[in-house]
Motif scaffolding. Structure first.
Motif, PDB file in Angstrom:
ATOM      1  N   ALA A  72      10.173   9.464 -21.568  1.00 53.72           N
ATOM      2  CA  ALA A  72      10.724  10.821 -21.564  1.00 53.72           C
ATOM      3  C   ALA A  72       9.844  11.769 -22.370  1.00 53.72           C
ATOM      4  N   LEU A  73       9.283  11.303 -23.476  1.00 55.37           N
ATOM      5  CA  LEU A  73       8.375  12.143 -24.266  1.00 55.37           C
ATOM      6  C   LEU A  73       7.106  12.464 -23.484  1.00 55.37           C
ATOM      7  N   ILE A  74       6.567  11.461 -22.798  1.00 57.03           N
ATOM      8  CA  ILE A  74       5.370  11.701 -21.987  1.00 57.03           C
ATOM      9  C   ILE A  74       5.669  12.709 -20.883  1.00 57.03           C
ATOM     10  N   ASN A  75       6.809  12.548 -20.233  1.00 54.09           N
ATOM     11  CA  ASN A  75       7.182  13.477 -19.161  1.00 54.09           C
ATOM     12  C   ASN A  75       7.469  14.872 -19.693  1.00 54.09           C
ATOM     13  N   ALA A  76       7.938  14.969 -20.924  1.00 58.42           N
ATOM     14  CA  ALA A  76       8.181  16.293 -21.502  1.00 58.42           C
ATOM     15  C   ALA A  76       6.889  17.083 -21.598  1.00 58.42           C
ATOM     16  N   ALA A  77       5.808  16.416 -21.960  1.00 59.67           N
ATOM     17  CA  ALA A  77       4.524  17.105 -22.094  1.00 59.67           C
ATOM     18  C   ALA A  77       3.883  17.353 -20.734  1.00 59.67           C
ATOM     19  N   PHE A  78       3.734  16.299 -19.949  1.00 62.27           N
ATOM     20  CA  PHE A  78       3.002  16.440 -18.694  1.00 62.27           C
ATOM     21  C   PHE A  78       3.865  17.056 -17.595  1.00 62.27           C
ATOM     22  N   GLY A  79       5.181  16.860 -17.650  1.00 66.26           N
ATOM     23  CA  GLY A  79       6.048  17.536 -16.691  1.00 66.26           C
ATOM     24  C   GLY A  79       6.028  19.034 -16.877  1.00 66.26           C
ATOM     25  N   LEU A  80       6.005  19.478 -18.136  1.00 71.20           N
ATOM     26  CA  LEU A  80       5.886  20.907 -18.419  1.00 71.20           C
ATOM     27  C   LEU A  80       4.556  21.455 -17.922  1.00 71.20           C
ATOM     28  N   LEU A  81       3.496  20.678 -18.112  1.00 72.20           N
ATOM     29  CA  LEU A  81       2.170  21.100 -17.647  1.00 72.20           C
ATOM     30  C   LEU A  81       2.124  21.206 -16.127  1.00 72.20           C
ATOM     31  N   VAL A  82       2.708  20.232 -15.431  1.00 71.72           N
ATOM     32  CA  VAL A  82       2.722  20.257 -13.961  1.00 71.72           C
ATOM     33  C   VAL A  82       3.524  21.453 -13.449  1.00 71.72           C
ATOM     34  N   ALA A  83       4.686  21.696 -14.059  1.00 67.85           N
ATOM     35  CA  ALA A  83       5.493  22.844 -13.647  1.00 67.85           C
ATOM     36  C   ALA A  83       4.746  24.152 -13.889  1.00 67.85           C
ATOM     37  N   TRP A  84       4.038  24.250 -14.997  1.00 63.26           N
ATOM     38  CA  TRP A  84       3.272  25.449 -15.311  1.00 63.26           C
ATOM     39  C   TRP A  84       2.191  25.695 -14.263  1.00 63.26           C
ATOM     40  N   PHE A 155      12.317  14.880 -12.703  1.00 60.65           N
ATOM     41  CA  PHE A 155      13.455  15.478 -13.399  1.00 60.65           C
ATOM     42  C   PHE A 155      13.003  16.620 -14.307  1.00 60.65           C
ATOM     43  N   VAL A 156      11.899  16.419 -15.015  1.00 59.78           N
ATOM     44  CA  VAL A 156      11.407  17.451 -15.920  1.00 59.78           C
ATOM     45  C   VAL A 156      10.824  18.621 -15.133  1.00 59.78           C
ATOM     46  N   VAL A 157      10.022  18.316 -14.121  1.00 58.20           N
ATOM     47  CA  VAL A 157       9.370  19.374 -13.352  1.00 58.20           C
ATOM     48  C   VAL A 157      10.402  20.252 -12.647  1.00 58.20           C
ATOM     49  N   ARG A 158      11.392  19.650 -12.018  1.00 54.94           N
ATOM     50  CA  ARG A 158      12.346  20.413 -11.229  1.00 54.94           C
ATOM     51  C   ARG A 158      13.362  21.173 -12.075  1.00 54.94           C
ATOM     52  N   THR A 159      13.553  20.796 -13.321  1.00 60.12           N
ATOM     53  CA  THR A 159      14.444  21.575 -14.187  1.00 60.12           C
ATOM     54  C   THR A 159      13.707  22.717 -14.882  1.00 60.12           C
ATOM     55  N   VAL A 160      12.425  22.531 -15.153  1.00 60.05           N
ATOM     56  CA  VAL A 160      11.656  23.579 -15.830  1.00 60.05           C
ATOM     57  C   VAL A 160      11.140  24.617 -14.839  1.00 60.05           C
ATOM     58  N   GLU A 161      10.809  24.184 -13.632  1.00 57.21           N
ATOM     59  CA  GLU A 161      10.167  25.064 -12.654  1.00 57.21           C
ATOM     60  C   GLU A 161      10.958  26.326 -12.345  1.00 57.21           C
ATOM     61  N   PRO A 162      12.265  26.272 -12.025  1.00 58.06           N
ATOM     62  CA  PRO A 162      12.977  27.526 -11.716  1.00 58.06           C
ATOM     63  C   PRO A 162      13.098  28.458 -12.906  1.00 58.06           C
ATOM     64  N   VAL A 163      13.218  27.914 -14.106  1.00 57.47           N
ATOM     65  CA  VAL A 163      13.289  28.770 -15.297  1.00 57.47           C
ATOM     66  C   VAL A 163      11.958  29.462 -15.520  1.00 57.47           C
ATOM     67  N   LEU A 164      10.876  28.736 -15.309  1.00 55.92           N
ATOM     68  CA  LEU A 164       9.550  29.327 -15.461  1.00 55.92           C
ATOM     69  C   LEU A 164       9.292  30.405 -14.415  1.00 55.92           C
ATOM     70  N   LEU A 194      11.795  28.139 -22.434  1.00 55.45           N
ATOM     71  CA  LEU A 194      11.834  26.941 -21.590  1.00 55.45           C
ATOM     72  C   LEU A 194      12.501  25.752 -22.269  1.00 55.45           C
ATOM     73  N   LEU A 195      12.724  25.823 -23.571  1.00 55.17           N
ATOM     74  CA  LEU A 195      13.187  24.650 -24.311  1.00 55.17           C
ATOM     75  C   LEU A 195      14.517  24.096 -23.822  1.00 55.17           C
ATOM     76  N   PRO A 196      15.549  24.914 -23.553  1.00 54.27           N
ATOM     77  CA  PRO A 196      16.811  24.323 -23.057  1.00 54.27           C
ATOM     78  C   PRO A 196      16.646  23.561 -21.749  1.00 54.27           C
ATOM     79  N   SER A 197      15.911  24.139 -20.793  1.00 54.23           N
ATOM     80  CA  SER A 197      15.707  23.439 -19.523  1.00 54.23           C
ATOM     81  C   SER A 197      14.821  22.215 -19.708  1.00 54.23           C
ATOM     82  N   LEU A 198      13.872  22.283 -20.618  1.00 55.17           N
ATOM     83  CA  LEU A 198      13.015  21.126 -20.889  1.00 55.17           C
ATOM     84  C   LEU A 198      13.824  19.980 -21.481  1.00 55.17           C
ATOM     85  N   LEU A 199      14.742  20.295 -22.380  1.00 53.44           N
ATOM     86  CA  LEU A 199      15.608  19.266 -22.955  1.00 53.44           C
ATOM     87  C   LEU A 199      16.518  18.652 -21.888  1.00 53.44           C
TER      88      LEU A 199
END
Length: 279
Positions: A72-84, A155-164, A194-199
Motif C-alpha cells: 500500500a505504501l508503494i502504491n501510494a507513491a507510484f499510484g499518485l505518480l501514475v494518476a498525475w 485502487f489508488v489511481v482511480r481514487t486520486v484521478e478524479p480529484v486531480l 489530494l491527501l483524503p482521496s489518496l488515503l
C-alpha cells in the motif's frame, strides 16, 4: 412538530430506500460476519487461544498484513505518480495506458499470479537478472509484496484521478504568481488537496491485499513460517475439516482489518476537517 411544519425532500422515497439499503447491507455484509463470529464463539476461548498461539498461524497473519502495508505504501507513491501523468500530460497512447491500469481488476487473480511467477522466477525474464544479484522475488516474501502491489495499484489511481482532474489550476497559478517554487506548489497546494482521496485509495489497496489469495499463492512458494499467507492457512484448515480453526483465523483477520480501516478513515476525516477549517 406539526404536520404542516415538516420538511420534505425534493426526492421522495427516503424511508423506503433507507429501509431497503439497511436490509441489503445486513443481508450481504453484517449477517455473514455475525455468523462467522457466532461460529468462532462456539469453539470456546481455550480452543481459540490455542489456534492463535500456533507459530505458523501467527507468522502467516504477520506476513499478510506486513506485505499489504508495504504494498500500500508503494502504491501510494507510484499510484499518485501514475494518476498525475494520466491527468496532467497528453502523450501518444494515453488511452491505452489508461486502460492498462484496470487490468488487475479484469484479470483472474490466478492468471496474475502465474504471470508474475513466470517473470520473477529464477529462470524468468526479470528473475534471471535478479538472481545473480542475490535478490529473490519469486517463492519469497518479496514476491508477495510484488503481487499485492500489482493488484492494489488501480485502487489508488482511480481514487486520486478524479480529484486531480477537478483540482483548480488557478490555485497553482496563484501560488506561482506569489513566488512559490514548483516543489512548494506540489507539497503545499496539490498534495493537501489530494491527501483524503489518496488515503482512501491506500485503505482500499491495503484491505484488498490483506485478503488476497489467488495472485499470491503461486509466487509466494507457501513455505511455512516464511512465505505462507493467512488466507492459505484458512484454506488448509478447511481442507482438514477444521472449521473452528479456520473461522478463528478469519475472525482475527477481520478484526485487524477493521481496526486498520477505522484508523485510516479517522485519519482521513481529520485531514478533511483540517482542510475545511483552513479554508
Amino acid at each position: 412538530m406539526s404536520l404542516f411544519n415538516r420538511q420534505y425532500s425534493m426526492l421522495p422515497g427516503f424511508g423506503l430506500a433507507f429501509g431497503v439499503s439497511l436490509f441489503w447491507l445486513g443481508l450481504i455484509v453484517i449477517l455473514p460476519f455475525a455468523a462467522l463470529i457466532v461460529s468462532t464463539a462456539g469453539m470456546g476461548f481455550t480452543a481459540f487461544a490455542h489456534t492463535l498461539a500456533d507459530s505458523r498461524v501467527l507468522a502467516s497473519i504477520r506476513l499478510s498484513f506486513a506485505s499489504s502495508f508495504y504494498a500500500a505504501l508503494i502504491n501510494a507513491a507510484f499510484g499518485l505518480l501514475v494518476a498525475w501523468v494520466l491527468v496532467r500530460y497528453p502523450f501518444p497512447g494515453r488511452r491505452l495506458f489508461d486502460a492498462m491500469i484496470d487490468l488487475p481488476f479484469a484479470l483472474p487473480t490466478a492468471v496474475a499470479g502465474i504471470a508474475l511467477t513466470s517473470l520473477y522466477a529464477p529462470s524468468g525474464l526479470i528473475g534471471q537478472w535478479l538472481d545473480p544479484l542475490g535478490v529473490k522475488v519469486a517463492f519469497a516474501p518479496l514476491g508477495i509484496v510484488v503481487a499485492l502491489t500489482f493488484i492494489g495499484l488501480p485502487f489508488v489511481v482511480r481514487t486520486v484521478e478524479p480529484v486531480l482532474q477537478g483540482l483548480e489550476r488557478e490555485l497553482e497559478e496563484a501560488a506561482s504568481c506569489l513566488g512559490a517554487s514548483r516543489w512548494q506548489i506540489v507539497f503545499r497546494v496539490v498534495l493537501p488537496a489530494l491527501l483524503p482521496s489518496l488515503l482512501t485509495g491506500v485503505a482500499l489497496a491495503f484491505a484488498r491485499g490483506a485478503g488476497e489469495y489467488g495472485s499470491v499463492i503461486f509466487i509466494a512458494g507457501n513455505i511455512p513460517r516464511v512465505s505462507e499467507i493467512a488466507p492459505l492457512i484458512i484454506v488448509a484448515k478447511l481442507d482438514q475439516y477444521d472449521l473452528h480453526g479456520a473461522t478463528a483465523v478469519a475472525v482475527v483477520m477481520l478484526g485487524i482489518s477493521f481496526i486498520c480501516l477505522l484508523l485510516i478513515n479517522g485519519l482521513q476525516w481529520r485531514v478533511a476537517r483540517r482542510q475545511g477549517a483552513g479554508r
